[in-house]
Design a protein around this motif. Structure first.
Motif, mmCIF file in Angstrom:
data_model
loop_
_atom_site.group_PDB
_atom_site.id
_atom_site.type_symbol
_atom_site.label_atom_id
_atom_site.label_comp_id
_atom_site.label_asym_id
_atom_site.label_seq_id
_atom_site.Cartn_x
_atom_site.Cartn_y
_atom_site.Cartn_z
ATOM 1 N N ASP A 120 -6.125 -1.991 -4.952
ATOM 2 C CA ASP A 120 -5.155 -1.029 -4.432
ATOM 3 C C ASP A 120 -5.816 -0.420 -3.205
ATOM 4 O O ASP A 120 -6.753 0.376 -3.321
ATOM 5 N N SER B 131 -5.122 1.789 -1.259
ATOM 6 C CA SER B 131 -5.023 3.234 -1.048
ATOM 7 C C SER B 131 -6.026 4.019 -1.886
ATOM 8 O O SER B 131 -6.094 5.242 -1.795
ATOM 9 N N ARG B 132 -6.837 3.292 -2.667
ATOM 10 C CA ARG B 132 -7.810 3.940 -3.557
ATOM 11 C C ARG B 132 -9.233 3.622 -3.097
ATOM 12 O O ARG B 132 -9.609 2.455 -2.956
ATOM 13 N N ASN B 133 -10.014 4.664 -2.898
ATOM 14 C CA ASN B 133 -11.383 4.506 -2.411
ATOM 15 C C ASN B 133 -12.221 3.616 -3.326
ATOM 16 O O ASN B 133 -12.939 2.732 -2.858
ATOM 17 N N ASP C 261 4.072 9.840 0.586
ATOM 18 C CA ASP C 261 2.647 9.685 0.276
ATOM 19 C C ASP C 261 2.287 8.214 0.086
ATOM 20 O O ASP C 261 1.226 7.752 0.541
ATOM 21 N N ARG C 262 3.158 7.481 -0.590
ATOM 22 C CA ARG C 262 2.878 6.065 -0.846
ATOM 23 C C ARG C 262 2.817 5.281 0.459
ATOM 24 O O ARG C 262 1.906 4.475 0.683
ATOM 25 N N ASN D 189 -0.330 6.368 2.420
ATOM 26 C CA ASN D 189 -1.556 5.948 1.746
ATOM 27 C C ASN D 189 -1.816 4.458 1.911
ATOM 28 O O ASN D 189 -2.951 4.030 2.155
ATOM 29 N N VAL D 190 -0.771 3.664 1.762
ATOM 30 C CA VAL D 190 -0.934 2.210 1.861
ATOM 31 C C VAL D 190 -1.073 1.764 3.312
ATOM 32 O O VAL D 190 -1.907 0.907 3.637
ATOM 33 N N LYS E 162 -3.949 5.336 5.214
ATOM 34 C CA LYS E 162 -5.213 5.668 4.555
ATOM 35 C C LYS E 162 -6.047 4.421 4.288
ATOM 36 O O LYS E 162 -7.291 4.466 4.347
ATOM 37 N N SER E 163 -5.395 3.301 4.020
ATOM 38 C CA SER E 163 -6.123 2.063 3.735
ATOM 39 C C SER E 163 -6.998 1.643 4.915
ATOM 40 O O SER E 163 -8.104 1.114 4.719
ATOM 41 N N SER F 271 4.064 5.662 10.320
ATOM 42 C CA SER F 271 2.822 5.107 9.767
ATOM 43 C C SER F 271 2.325 3.933 10.605
ATOM 44 O O SER F 271 1.116 3.750 10.785
#
Length: 246
Positions: free
Chosen positions: A57, A59-61, A103-104, A107-108, A111-112, A153
């Motif tokens: 994923d 978007s997750r560190n 946010d999704r 994040n994707v 943030k990725s 984005s």
């Protein structure tokens, strides 16, 4: 064999543009990590091209850190990173997009890029070389109504590409982007809202070439920008759009 002896991570490579890029990179000699949220899809593409699969994923560190470690453990170095994973919200007035949807998307799509840079750029700096490709969108150049926060984005990705390029050039790292127009990928229906002949015709009317983009179109552009043939090119956001942004 323009990528012979190169290693490459391609995110969102279980389908669509990412799978096309992974296939072309492998055909040109690269060792490819197929990274995707859908582990089964990643495994299928990796098996097809003789690569390795990674469930992530973006978007997750913690997931991005694990992906980076897996690539390091397998190859010892990373030559190419393709930030292809992306998502959108359904077409709707901007004020109706929920906070969760917003946010999704950010994040994707945004943030990725930060997370992969955080973990992979230090490795590229240490080796004094690297190529990063961000898959943005024509939506970041010529926004479509009712895809407001998706548009934003992708505009962020284009600006991030240029900012990364100017900062990382002295380190021998090139950073570019491609801006696809909509293609036959799992996200097409989400972009259009509904998939009917009438909606498709209306969408295609905005593309001078009169067709959707294909994974092969994106793979050809990605191959050039990530190869040594593009050694003097950085900070470019290349439209691969059949004239959509003219």
């Amino acid at each position: 064999m323009r990528l012979e002896n190169k290693t490459a991570i391609v995110t969102g490579a279980g389908s669509g543009f990412g799978a096309g890029i992974a296939r072309r990179f492998a055909a040109e000699g690269a060792r490819v990590m197929v990274a995707d949220l859908n582990e089964d899809a990643a495994q299928a593409v990796a098996k097809e091209i003789g690569g390795i699969a990674c469930a992530v994923d973006v978007s997750r560190n913690a997931d991005v850190a694990a992906m980076t470690r897996a690539a390091q453990d397998t190859w010892g170095w990373i030559d190419i990173l393709v930030n292809n994973a992306g998502t959108t919200h359904l077409p709707k007035p901007m004020e109706e997009v929920t906070e969760e949807e917003f946010d999704r998307v950010l994040n994707v799509n945004a943030k990725s890029v930060y997370l992969t840079a955080r973990h992979i750029v230090p490795l590229m700096k240490a080796q004094g070389s690297g190529a990063i490709l961000n898959v943005a969108s024509t939506a970041g150049v010529s926004p479509r109504p009712k895809l407001n926060w998706y548009n934003a984005s992708k505009g962020w990705m284009i600006t991030a590409t240029r900012a990364m390029a100017v900062e990382l050039a002295p380190e021998g790292i090139r950073v570019n982007a491609i801006n696809p127009v909509a293609g036959e990928t799992p996200l097409l229906k989400s972009f259009m809202g509904e998939d009917t002949p009438e909606v498709r015709a209306k969408f295609l009317a905005t593309i001078p070439f009169g067709r959707f983009s294909t994974p092969e179109d994106m793979a050809n552009a990605a191959l050039f920008l990530c190869s040594d043939e593009a050694s003097m090119i950085t900070g470019v956001a290349m439209e691969v759009d059949g004239g959509r942004c003219i």
